[in-house]
Motif scaffolding. Structure first.
Motif, PDB file in Angstrom:
ATOM      1  N   ASP A 167      65.595  31.373  25.668  1.00 13.74           N
ATOM      2  CA  ASP A 167      64.607  32.441  25.632  1.00 13.74           C
ATOM      3  C   ASP A 167      64.013  32.595  24.234  1.00 13.74           C
ATOM      4  O   ASP A 167      64.717  32.424  23.234  1.00 13.74           O
ATOM      5  CB  ASP A 167      65.238  33.769  26.048  1.00 13.74           C
ATOM      6  N   SER A 168      62.740  32.929  24.166  1.00 18.37           N
ATOM      7  CA  SER A 168      62.102  33.260  22.900  1.00 18.37           C
ATOM      8  C   SER A 168      61.634  34.716  22.967  1.00 18.37           C
ATOM      9  O   SER A 168      61.339  35.227  24.048  1.00 18.37           O
ATOM     10  CB  SER A 168      60.906  32.350  22.636  1.00 18.37           C
ATOM     11  N   PRO A 169      61.567  35.409  21.826  1.00 19.38           N
ATOM     12  CA  PRO A 169      61.114  36.808  21.841  1.00 19.38           C
ATOM     13  C   PRO A 169      59.747  36.992  22.489  1.00 19.38           C
ATOM     14  O   PRO A 169      59.542  37.942  23.253  1.00 19.38           O
ATOM     15  CB  PRO A 169      61.086  37.176  20.355  1.00 19.38           C
ATOM     16  N   SER A 170      58.814  36.078  22.228  1.00 21.06           N
ATOM     17  CA  SER A 170      57.467  36.236  22.794  1.00 21.06           C
ATOM     18  C   SER A 170      57.478  36.076  24.312  1.00 21.06           C
ATOM     19  O   SER A 170      56.758  36.788  25.023  1.00 21.06           O
ATOM     20  CB  SER A 170      56.501  35.231  22.166  1.00 21.06           C
ATOM     21  N   LEU A 171      58.305  35.168  24.825  1.00 17.66           N
ATOM     22  CA  LEU A 171      58.372  34.965  26.268  1.00 17.66           C
ATOM     23  C   LEU A 171      59.036  36.148  26.957  1.00 17.66           C
ATOM     24  O   LEU A 171      58.553  36.630  27.990  1.00 17.66           O
ATOM     25  CB  LEU A 171      59.143  33.679  26.582  1.00 17.66           C
ATOM     26  N   ILE A 172      60.134  36.648  26.374  1.00 18.48           N
ATOM     27  CA  ILE A 172      60.805  37.817  26.935  1.00 18.48           C
ATOM     28  C   ILE A 172      59.865  39.015  26.927  1.00 18.48           C
ATOM     29  O   ILE A 172      59.793  39.787  27.892  1.00 18.48           O
ATOM     30  CB  ILE A 172      62.088  38.141  26.155  1.00 18.48           C
ATOM     31  N   ALA A 173      59.118  39.180  25.832  1.00 15.18           N
ATOM     32  CA  ALA A 173      58.165  40.290  25.744  1.00 15.18           C
ATOM     33  C   ALA A 173      57.112  40.180  26.840  1.00 15.18           C
ATOM     34  O   ALA A 173      56.726  41.175  27.449  1.00 15.18           O
ATOM     35  CB  ALA A 173      57.505  40.306  24.368  1.00 15.18           C
ATOM     36  N   LYS A 174      56.643  38.955  27.093  1.00 21.75           N
ATOM     37  CA  LYS A 174      55.630  38.743  28.141  1.00 21.75           C
ATOM     38  C   LYS A 174      56.205  39.050  29.523  1.00 21.75           C
ATOM     39  O   LYS A 174      55.565  39.719  30.340  1.00 21.75           O
ATOM     40  CB  LYS A 174      55.112  37.310  28.110  1.00 21.75           C
ATOM     41  N   TYR A 175      57.412  38.557  29.792  1.00 20.46           N
ATOM     42  CA  TYR A 175      58.059  38.841  31.075  1.00 20.46           C
ATOM     43  C   TYR A 175      58.136  40.350  31.311  1.00 20.46           C
ATOM     44  O   TYR A 175      57.776  40.863  32.376  1.00 20.46           O
ATOM     45  CB  TYR A 175      59.488  38.281  31.096  1.00 20.46           C
ATOM     46  N   GLY A 188      57.701  40.455  20.506  1.00 21.38           N
ATOM     47  CA  GLY A 188      57.120  39.125  20.300  1.00 21.38           C
ATOM     48  C   GLY A 188      56.904  38.838  18.836  1.00 21.38           C
ATOM     49  O   GLY A 188      56.797  37.679  18.424  1.00 21.38           O
ATOM     50  N   ILE A 189      56.867  39.877  18.025  1.00 20.93           N
ATOM     51  CA  ILE A 189      56.608  39.688  16.600  1.00 20.93           C
ATOM     52  C   ILE A 189      57.859  39.211  15.854  1.00 20.93           C
ATOM     53  O   ILE A 189      57.786  38.701  14.736  1.00 20.93           O
ATOM     54  CB  ILE A 189      56.082  41.005  15.988  1.00 20.93           C
ATOM     55  N   GLU A 190      59.016  39.349  16.496  1.00 19.55           N
ATOM     56  CA  GLU A 190      60.277  39.017  15.832  1.00 19.55           C
ATOM     57  C   GLU A 190      60.364  37.559  15.411  1.00 19.55           C
ATOM     58  O   GLU A 190      61.045  37.223  14.445  1.00 19.55           O
ATOM     59  CB  GLU A 190      61.467  39.350  16.756  1.00 19.55           C
ATOM     60  N   GLU A 191      59.701  36.657  16.157  1.00 20.02           N
ATOM     61  CA  GLU A 191      59.820  35.233  15.846  1.00 20.02           C
ATOM     62  C   GLU A 191      58.796  34.767  14.811  1.00 20.02           C
ATOM     63  O   GLU A 191      58.769  33.595  14.454  1.00 20.02           O
ATOM     64  CB  GLU A 191      59.679  34.405  17.122  1.00 20.02           C
ATOM     65  N   LYS A 192      57.968  35.679  14.334  1.00 22.37           N
ATOM     66  CA  LYS A 192      56.965  35.329  13.338  1.00 22.37           C
ATOM     67  C   LYS A 192      57.514  35.534  11.922  1.00 22.37           C
ATOM     68  O   LYS A 192      58.374  36.367  11.685  1.00 22.37           O
ATOM     69  CB  LYS A 192      55.703  36.187  13.519  1.00 22.37           C
ATOM     70  N   ASP A 193      56.970  34.745  10.977  1.00 26.79           N
ATOM     71  CA  ASP A 193      57.318  34.909   9.572  1.00 26.79           C
ATOM     72  C   ASP A 193      56.583  36.133   9.042  1.00 26.79           C
ATOM     73  O   ASP A 193      55.383  36.082   8.766  1.00 26.79           O
ATOM     74  CB  ASP A 193      56.909  33.651   8.785  1.00 26.79           C
ATOM     75  N   ASN A 194      57.311  37.221   8.922  1.00 29.22           N
ATOM     76  CA  ASN A 194      56.691  38.513   8.641  1.00 29.22           C
ATOM     77  C   ASN A 194      57.072  39.034   7.250  1.00 29.22           C
ATOM     78  O   ASN A 194      57.137  40.235   7.011  1.00 29.22           O
ATOM     79  CB  ASN A 194      57.120  39.518   9.720  1.00 29.22           C
TER      80      ASN A 194
END
Length: 292
Positions: A167-175, A188-194
């Motif tokens: 699972d990726s944060p962006s995919l879980i967020a979309k689901y 979904g922002i968790e997987e970005k370089d922030n």
């Protein structure tokens, strides 16, 4: 989130139909999942209770494979996918993508093949498919060589998947956005370089000031036309944005900022918003925007 009130995804173990409170936390009910109604929940309760009571077991003894082969065939496909993708089956501690992949492979079997597997004490789907992928005279479930090869190929796809089954944060967020109406576990922002961001939504609400950079997901955009002044007739926008700490609904892009950056400001876009606090209404005034 801003008020430390925790909201959680549905949990099939509770078999609650609507929103409920457990251990001081608000949880989604099963009928709050898009596509799952009262009749499906009633049937799911009956099937689960029959399986568990028959074998004198508790929910804690039920694993994903048992659910897949004993329960899933009795419930319609959209409902099973909804349970998986919304997080209602997370207590099995498997990636949602993996469970979804195994369920889709299970659905490719015929009813007779599923019954053959169900009647035997396998522990996982790969083992089941490997044993079933022989013709009947050799002890398998296939009525022909062609069906045996199909089942063998399904097993191969599970053992060597063509794509990542984590699972990726962006995919879980979309689901969760699609099925619950809001992303609960991730934005979904968790997987970005922030690392550039120096302020969170929560910190802004709590009064942080200065030259601020928010790393956020745009949830909603309301575009209006200025009615008075030198900018009359120009477009500007009010935004609702969110990150893992909460959301802000008082973010403003005045005409100049909206004109320069509207091409990258869309609903669900992940962006860095550079700006400062409004002295007039305490909102966030956008000065510059870049994609995350």
């Amino acid at each position: 989130k801003l008020n430390d009130i925790e909201v959680l995804c549905p949990d099939i173990r509770d078999l609650e139909e609507n929103f409920y409170i457990k251990d001081g936390k608000i949880k989604f009910g099963l009928t709050n999942i898009r596509g799952i109604g009262q009749s499906i929940v009633t049937k799911l309760k009956r099937e689960l209770h029959n399986l568990l009571d028959k074998n004198d077991r508790r929910f804690e003894d039920l694993n994903w494979y048992n659910f897949l082969v004993r329960i899933s065939s009795s419930i319609n496909s959209n409902a099973i996918k909804g349970l998986i993708m919304s997080g209602a089956l997370d207590y099995f501690k498997l990636p949602r993508v993996l469970m979804l992949s195994e369920y889709e492979k299970w659905c490719e079997l015929t009813v007779k093949e599923q019954e053959w597997i169900n009647a035997r004490k396998f522990t996982n789907l790969i083992e089941s498919l490997n044993s079933a992928s022989k013709v009947k005279k050799e002890g398998g479930a296939a009525h022909s060589i062609k069906r045996a090869n199909i089942m063998a190929s399904l097993s191969s796809l599970l053992q060597s998947p063509p794509s990542n089954l984590s699972d990726s944060p962006s995919l879980i967020a979309k689901y969760e956005q699609d099925l619950l109406g809001i992303a609960i576990t991730y934005t979904g922002i968790e997987e970005k370089d922030n690392n550039v961001a120096n302020c969170s939504c929560r910190e802004f609400v709590n009064g942080k000031n200065g030259k601020l950079v928010l790393g956020v997901k745009i949830r909603n955009i309301n575009i209006i036309r200025v009615k008075n002044g030198d900018m009359r007739g120009s477009q500007m926008a009010f935004l609702t944005v969110e990150d893992e700490t909460g959301s802000l609904n008082n973010v403003v892009a005045f005409p100049d900022a909206w004109k320069h950056y509207n091409n990258i400001m869309n609903e669900d876009s992940l962006v860095l918003l550079k700006g400062e606090r409004s002295k007039k209404n305490d909102g966030f005034i956008i000065q510059r925007v870049s994609l995350l």
